[in-house]
Design a protein around this motif. Structure first.
Motif, PDB file in Angstrom:
ATOM      1  N   GLU A  21       0.826  -1.212   0.000  1.00 59.75           N
ATOM      2  CA  GLU A  21       0.000   0.000   0.000  1.00 59.75           C
ATOM      3  C   GLU A  21       0.860   1.262   0.000  1.00 59.75           C
ATOM      4  N   GLU A  25       1.157   4.214  -2.975  1.00 56.52           N
ATOM      5  CA  GLU A  25       1.043   5.653  -2.705  1.00 56.52           C
ATOM      6  C   GLU A  25       2.213   6.423  -3.302  1.00 56.52           C
ATOM      7  N   GLU A  28       1.819   6.549  -7.058  1.00 55.66           N
ATOM      8  CA  GLU A  28       0.713   7.401  -7.495  1.00 55.66           C
ATOM      9  C   GLU A  28       1.057   8.885  -7.422  1.00 55.66           C
ATOM     10  N   GLN A  29       2.022   9.244  -6.600  1.00 58.11           N
ATOM     11  CA  GLN A  29       2.425  10.646  -6.503  1.00 58.11           C
ATOM     12  C   GLN A  29       3.098  11.118  -7.784  1.00 58.11           C
TER      13      GLN A  29
END
Length: 85
Positions: A21, A25, A28-29
């Protein structure tokens, strides 16, 4: 080309899932370089496979404990209650 030392596998499912997870993250940034993104993607695939294997092992254990493939109802009333009261 020498292969970089891969990080060790997390000790358990929850740890692997948490790492996966966090990795998602970061990706995805959109601030990682291409090389870093590919390395993270590779690590993510390994973590996803580890999680899948852990889930399959748990499912198999549940099936064995419940009587080899018998369906186990998840919402059975307590035997003491009888009528649900």
């Amino acid at each position: 080309m020498a292969k970089k030392n891969a990080p060790s596998a997390p000790a358990d499912f929850e740890q692997a899932l948490g790492e996966l997870e966090a990795l998602v993250e970061r990706m995805e940034q959109g601030e990682l370089s291409l090389e870093a993104s590919l390395a993270e993607f590779e690590r993510g695939i390994a973590l996803a496979r580890q999680c899948q294997q852990a889930l399959q092992a748990a499912e198999q254990k549940v099936r064995l404990l419940s009587g080899e493939g018998e369906e186990v109802p998840l919402d059975t009333p307590d035997a003491e209650d009888g009528d649900g009261e």
